[in-house]
Motif scaffolding. Structure first.
Motif, PDB file in Angstrom:
ATOM      1  N   ASN A 166       0.061 -31.797   4.394  1.00 35.15           N
ATOM      2  CA  ASN A 166      -0.654 -29.910   3.949  1.00 35.15           C
ATOM      3  C   ASN A 166      -0.949 -28.588   6.056  1.00 35.15           C
ATOM      4  OD1 ASN A 166      -2.392 -28.187   4.328  1.00 35.15           O
ATOM      5  ND2 ASN A 166      -3.909 -29.653   2.786  1.00 35.15           N
ATOM      6  N   TYR A 167       0.582 -28.462   5.331  1.00 36.66           N
ATOM      7  CA  TYR A 167       0.935 -27.502   5.846  1.00 36.66           C
ATOM      8  C   TYR A 167      -0.346 -26.451   6.456  1.00 36.66           C
ATOM      9  CZ  TYR A 167       5.172 -29.372   5.746  1.00 36.66           C
ATOM     10  OH  TYR A 167       6.444 -30.714   6.673  1.00 36.66           O
ATOM     11  N   ARG A 168      -0.235 -25.607   5.195  1.00 38.82           N
ATOM     12  CA  ARG A 168      -1.640 -24.568   5.762  1.00 38.82           C
ATOM     13  C   ARG A 168      -2.423 -25.370   6.780  1.00 38.82           C
ATOM     14  NH1 ARG A 168      -6.668 -24.035   3.084  1.00 38.82           N
ATOM     15  NH2 ARG A 168      -6.638 -25.817   1.596  1.00 38.82           N
ATOM     16  N   LYS A 169      -3.264 -26.532   6.488  1.00 40.65           N
ATOM     17  CA  LYS A 169      -4.323 -27.240   7.060  1.00 40.65           C
ATOM     18  C   LYS A 169      -3.788 -26.862   8.699  1.00 40.65           C
ATOM     19  CE  LYS A 169      -7.549 -28.343   4.210  1.00 40.65           C
ATOM     20  NZ  LYS A 169      -7.981 -29.421   3.667  1.00 40.65           N
ATOM     21  N   LYS A 170      -2.931 -27.284   8.855  1.00 39.53           N
ATOM     22  CA  LYS A 170      -1.926 -27.750  10.047  1.00 39.53           C
ATOM     23  C   LYS A 170      -1.567 -26.223  11.007  1.00 39.53           C
ATOM     24  CE  LYS A 170      -0.216 -32.322   9.908  1.00 39.53           C
ATOM     25  NZ  LYS A 170      -1.523 -32.234  11.294  1.00 39.53           N
ATOM     26  N   GLU A 218       7.572 -22.849  -7.070  1.00 39.20           N
ATOM     27  CA  GLU A 218       6.226 -23.705  -7.199  1.00 39.20           C
ATOM     28  C   GLU A 218       5.611 -23.656  -5.441  1.00 39.20           C
ATOM     29  OE1 GLU A 218       5.536 -28.784  -7.326  1.00 39.20           O
ATOM     30  OE2 GLU A 218       7.885 -28.380  -7.389  1.00 39.20           O
ATOM     31  N   VAL A 219       4.105 -23.493  -6.542  1.00 44.98           N
ATOM     32  CA  VAL A 219       3.528 -23.898  -5.091  1.00 44.98           C
ATOM     33  C   VAL A 219       3.359 -25.108  -4.971  1.00 44.98           C
ATOM     34  CG1 VAL A 219       1.031 -22.979  -4.174  1.00 44.98           C
ATOM     35  CG2 VAL A 219       2.269 -21.617  -5.515  1.00 44.98           C
ATOM     36  N   VAL A 220       3.224 -26.148  -4.307  1.00 42.36           N
ATOM     37  CA  VAL A 220       2.703 -27.285  -3.982  1.00 42.36           C
ATOM     38  C   VAL A 220       1.551 -27.212  -3.982  1.00 42.36           C
ATOM     39  CG1 VAL A 220       3.173 -29.309  -3.022  1.00 42.36           C
ATOM     40  CG2 VAL A 220       4.814 -28.253  -3.024  1.00 42.36           C
ATOM     41  N   LEU A 221       0.753 -27.944  -4.463  1.00 40.62           N
ATOM     42  CA  LEU A 221      -1.282 -28.358  -4.406  1.00 40.62           C
ATOM     43  C   LEU A 221      -0.584 -29.943  -4.105  1.00 40.62           C
ATOM     44  CD1 LEU A 221      -1.418 -26.808  -8.149  1.00 40.62           C
ATOM     45  CD2 LEU A 221      -0.929 -25.518  -5.810  1.00 40.62           C
ATOM     46  N   ASP A 222      -2.477 -30.319  -2.800  1.00 41.04           N
ATOM     47  CA  ASP A 222      -2.662 -31.577  -3.199  1.00 41.04           C
ATOM     48  C   ASP A 222      -3.204 -32.011  -3.935  1.00 41.04           C
ATOM     49  OD1 ASP A 222      -4.882 -30.466  -3.677  1.00 41.04           O
ATOM     50  OD2 ASP A 222      -5.390 -30.309  -1.480  1.00 41.04           O
ATOM     51  N   ALA A 223      -3.799 -33.693  -4.032  1.00 39.10           N
ATOM     52  CA  ALA A 223      -4.678 -34.220  -4.982  1.00 39.10           C
ATOM     53  C   ALA A 223      -5.298 -33.706  -5.492  1.00 39.10           C
ATOM     54  CB  ALA A 223      -4.612 -35.155  -4.155  1.00 39.10           C
ATOM     55  N   HIS A 224      -6.262 -32.563  -4.904  1.00 41.58           N
ATOM     56  CA  HIS A 224      -7.328 -32.039  -6.280  1.00 41.58           C
ATOM     57  C   HIS A 224      -7.009 -30.731  -6.450  1.00 41.58           C
ATOM     58  CE1 HIS A 224      -9.672 -34.357  -3.454  1.00 41.58           C
ATOM     59  NE2 HIS A 224      -9.053 -34.519  -2.497  1.00 41.58           N
ATOM     60  N   GLY A 225      -5.736 -29.785  -6.214  1.00 42.25           N
ATOM     61  CA  GLY A 225      -5.112 -28.793  -6.572  1.00 42.25           C
ATOM     62  C   GLY A 225      -4.867 -27.390  -6.192  1.00 42.25           C
ATOM     63  N   ILE A 226      -4.826 -27.897  -4.438  1.00 36.74           N
ATOM     64  CA  ILE A 226      -5.412 -26.847  -3.868  1.00 36.74           C
ATOM     65  C   ILE A 226      -4.361 -26.575  -3.109  1.00 36.74           C
ATOM     66  CG2 ILE A 226      -6.951 -26.115  -1.719  1.00 36.74           C
ATOM     67  CD1 ILE A 226      -9.146 -27.776  -2.271  1.00 36.74           C
ATOM     68  N   PRO A 227      -3.731 -25.099  -3.141  1.00 42.08           N
ATOM     69  CA  PRO A 227      -2.136 -25.210  -2.403  1.00 42.08           C
ATOM     70  C   PRO A 227      -2.046 -25.712  -0.807  1.00 42.08           C
ATOM     71  CG  PRO A 227      -2.551 -22.850  -3.493  1.00 42.08           C
ATOM     72  CD  PRO A 227      -3.595 -23.753  -3.154  1.00 42.08           C
ATOM     73  N   THR A 228      -1.256 -26.413  -0.617  1.00 39.04           N
ATOM     74  CA  THR A 228      -1.094 -27.698   0.603  1.00 39.04           C
ATOM     75  C   THR A 228      -0.189 -25.887   1.810  1.00 39.04           C
ATOM     76  OG1 THR A 228       0.914 -27.944   0.459  1.00 39.04           O
ATOM     77  CG2 THR A 228      -0.427 -29.595  -0.067  1.00 39.04           C
ATOM     78  N   GLY A 229       0.776 -24.620   1.419  1.00 32.63           N
ATOM     79  CA  GLY A 229       1.050 -24.699   2.469  1.00 32.63           C
ATOM     80  C   GLY A 229       2.809 -24.071   1.754  1.00 32.63           C
ATOM     81  N   TYR A 230       3.275 -24.840   1.207  1.00 30.78           N
ATOM     82  CA  TYR A 230       4.203 -25.293   1.388  1.00 30.78           C
ATOM     83  C   TYR A 230       5.172 -25.026  -0.146  1.00 30.78           C
ATOM     84  CZ  TYR A 230       8.528 -28.341   1.058  1.00 30.78           C
ATOM     85  OH  TYR A 230      10.180 -28.629   1.330  1.00 30.78           O
ATOM     86  N   LEU A 231       6.129 -23.922  -0.450  1.00 26.02           N
ATOM     87  CA  LEU A 231       6.301 -23.396  -1.112  1.00 26.02           C
ATOM     88  C   LEU A 231       7.633 -23.081  -1.359  1.00 26.02           C
ATOM     89  CD1 LEU A 231       4.667 -20.036   0.681  1.00 26.02           C
ATOM     90  CD2 LEU A 231       4.521 -21.114  -1.314  1.00 26.02           C
ATOM     91  N   LYS A 232       7.590 -23.313  -2.935  1.00 27.26           N
ATOM     92  CA  LYS A 232       9.691 -23.768  -3.410  1.00 27.26           C
ATOM     93  C   LYS A 232      10.360 -22.526  -3.738  1.00 27.26           C
ATOM     94  CE  LYS A 232       9.084 -28.798  -3.540  1.00 27.26           C
ATOM     95  NZ  LYS A 232       9.312 -29.460  -4.863  1.00 27.26           N
ATOM     96  N   GLU A 233      11.360 -21.952  -3.392  1.00 31.47           N
ATOM     97  CA  GLU A 233      11.708 -21.507  -4.219  1.00 31.47           C
ATOM     98  C   GLU A 233      11.767 -19.596  -4.002  1.00 31.47           C
ATOM     99  OE1 GLU A 233      15.074 -21.911  -4.887  1.00 31.47           O
ATOM    100  OE2 GLU A 233      15.420 -24.059  -4.103  1.00 31.47           O
ATOM    101  N   GLN A 234      10.940 -19.650  -5.503  1.00 32.77           N
ATOM    102  CA  GLN A 234      11.103 -18.025  -5.832  1.00 32.77           C
ATOM    103  C   GLN A 234       9.174 -18.183  -5.261  1.00 32.77           C
ATOM    104  OE1 GLN A 234      12.916 -15.384  -7.697  1.00 32.77           O
ATOM    105  NE2 GLN A 234      14.160 -16.803  -5.969  1.00 32.77           N
TER     106      GLN A 234
END
Length: 587
Positions: A166-170, A218-234
């Motif tokens: 979870n890069y967003r929280k860090k 892709e907006v990478v999501l955690d197990a609860h469907g919340i963005p982790t801050g990891y963003l792929k490609e576009q």
């Protein structure tokens, strides 16, 4: 060369009268004799072993007048152009090779120098703990001290950074009141904190997801469907468009960077360069800076610019902007391309492939074939050439279909990178004058990476990578590119690239040679570095080879890279770089 008896006798007469020394190795008199009367004296005459990049032609001398070659041939013929006390004479015999200056068919010097100026640059060896404990805190401290509105950086290695963190929280724990964005070393992934994701409409501040379906990404999501801050490609480029780009990359910063870019290019031996993402900061400031530099008479290379269209953008609106950028055109600034991503990268599992990856997925496809066909038709009608990032073979087929069905063959629509292509597509590229600019240096692969490829890549791609020889075999115009700074573990200079094309490895020997069946000859490598780039940039009538009538853009190389031991090619450097007959760099 096949000659009729009549033509052979005619050529023999010309050679006897004008040269008097017969044919040099690989020397074609019809292409090389002076188009200027010998009564006209030259500004510069150069003697030595000269590779012209016109076939495999080697000559002894050339003469330059008013920035252009007026004679290319043997030493005796060139001597007639020397005026004692006025003509500069360089005898480079026995010192190395004289050759056309090089070109880079796709790179990101604009992005690299901007990031160095306004952001934080990571090393490939910087692990994730160092990123959070040292790099980001230092970047935040600098931003707050300077009043910056964004913490921006580049260079983390997506191969070693965990994808489930979870890069967003860090990042929030380090700084939650200034937007943070760090792109990976390929420029295909991004890491962002909450305030930036909120600004981009990806989520609410309380964690509620809003826009997680970004086309082509892709907006990478955690197990609860919340963005982790990891963003792929576009998804990464979409979020990055919401930072304060005008403040981050102003015209003044662009001007400063132009001088630094030119210094690096000339030092490495490049005088042609196509920037693969000239609107990287979603403005036209790089265009403006280049135009002003040329108007001031300070530009010593030819710059091509590609205006990038993201898959989440309004295509017609962006095409209009790209066409409008032609107002910045000048003698050495060519704003004639648009760039887009067909897919991602095979190495990271986002290249669009067939057969599927071992886990059953096919990668990312940013555009349908109909969309690509329509975009190609519209761009070519506006006099704009397509410059398309494509890696996987399925992506290659799709974009080749679009070029064939929607494009004009004379526009030299170009595939960028090409990790894998099917035989039928090679032939169609040749038939329809579709060009390729290739990262020929990407055969420089570590043993560790090769192990990962064997595990993660689709069948038919596990032990294979970027074609080189196949392009020449099919008669496809191929130019060399380095994608700088994306492949930061590989060389950027032309002779480092050239060595890899011969061996499938680099002198550092980080891994066993890679796919040596696709290695090419030294002459082919020099073509891809010179005339191949000139043709890609529509400059072959002006530059890219040593030929009477063309601009005198050439290098004095400190080694003969045609004959030196193959493992010494990377040691070659330009002792001097000349642009339009003037020395613009020397060691």
């Amino acid at each position: 060369m096949i000659l009729t008896k009549k033509k052979a006798l005619s050529l023999f007469a010309v050679i006897s009268v004008v040269i008097g020394m017969g044919m040099l190795s690989g020397f074609s008199s019809s292409d090389s004799l002076s188009s200027t009367p010998t009564s006209e004296k030259a500004d510069l005459v150069v003697y030595g072993k000269i590779f012209t990049s016109e076939g495999n032609q080697i000559v002894e001398a050339f003469a330059v007048k008013d920035g252009k070659y007026v004679y290319v041939g043997d030493k005796a013929g060139a001597e007639a152009f020397v005026e004692e006390g006025k003509t500069e004479v360089i005898d480079y015999s026995g010192k190395g090779l004289v050759m056309p200056s090089c070109g880079n068919g796709h790179a990101h010097y604009s992005m690299a120098y901007a990031i160095n100026t306004v952001g934080t640059v990571l090393e490939m060896t910087d692990h994730v703990d160092k990123f959070f404990n040292e790099i980001v805190p230092a970047a935040v401290k600098k931003a707050k001290e300077t009043g910056a509105t964004i913490v921006y950086g580049h260079g983390w290695d997506q191969m070693i950074y965990p994808k489930d963190l979870n890069y967003r929280k860090k990042l929030d724990a380090i700084c939650s009141d200034i937007p943070i964005f760090f792109s990976d070393e390929e420029g295909h992934k991004g890491l962002a904190n909450t305030i930036l994701l909120v600004k981009a409409g990806i989520m609410k501040a309380d964690g509620t997801p809003l826009k997680t379906d970004i086309r082509g990404g892709e907006v990478v999501l955690d197990a609860h469907g919340i963005p982790t801050g990891y963003l792929k490609e576009q998804a990464g480029t979409y979020v990055r468009s919401f930072i304060d780009n005008e403040k981050l990359f102003s015209v003044d910063i662009a001007k400063q960077n132009m001088a630094s870019i030119q210094e690096q290019l000339l030092k490495e031996g490049y005088t042609m360069y196509l920037d693969g993402w000239a609107n990287y900061f979603f403005n036209e400031n790089f265009y403006k800076a280049a135009h002003e530099m040329d108007q001031a008479g300070n530009m010593h290379f030819v710059l091509g610019t590609a205006y990038e269209i993201e898959s989440w953008m309004d295509v017609d609106a962006v095409l209009a902007k790209a066409a409008d950028c032609k107002k910045y055109a000048s003698t050495r600034v060519k704003p004639n391309w648009i760039k887009l991503f067909m897919d991602g990268t095979v190495e990271s599992g986002t290249g669009f492939v067939d057969p599927l990856y071992p886990d059953g997925h096919q990668g990312i496809s940013n555009w349908s074939e109909d969309e690509l066909t329509g975009m190609t038709r519209k761009a070519n009608a506006k006099g704009i050439t397509m410059h398309v990032h494509v890696m996987g073979n399925k992506g290659v087929t799709r974009i080749v279909n679009a070029f064939v069905n929607g494009g004009k063959d004379e526009m030299r629509n170009t595939l960028v990178h090409v990790y894998k292509a099917d035989a039928a597509d090679f032939q169609r590229m040749a038939d329809h004058h579709i060009y390729v600019t290739s990262g020929m240096l990407w055969h420089h692969v570590t043993d560790e990476a090769q192990t990962l490829y064997m595990r993660d890549h689709p069948e038919g791609m596990k032990d294979k990578g970027y074609p080189m020889k196949s392009f020449f075999d099919y008669g496809i115009n191929v130019s060399s590119h380095t994608d700088y700074p994306a492949v930061s573990a590989s060389p950027d200079d032309p002779f480092g690239v050239m060595e890899i094309t011969q061996t499938g490895d680099y002198h550092a020997e980080v891994g066993k040679p890679w796919w040596t069946e696709e290695c090419i000859t030294r002459e082919q490598a020099l073509y891809a570095l010179t005339l191949g780039v000139a043709k890609q940039m529509f400059l072959e009538n002006e530059r890219g080879s040593i030929k009477a009538g063309k601009y005198a853009d050439f290098l004095l190389v400190n080694k003969d890279v045609l004959t030196c031991p193959v493992k010494e090619i990377h040691e070659a450097k330009p002792a001097a770089t000349y642009f339009e007959g003037k020395k613009v760099f020397s060691m």
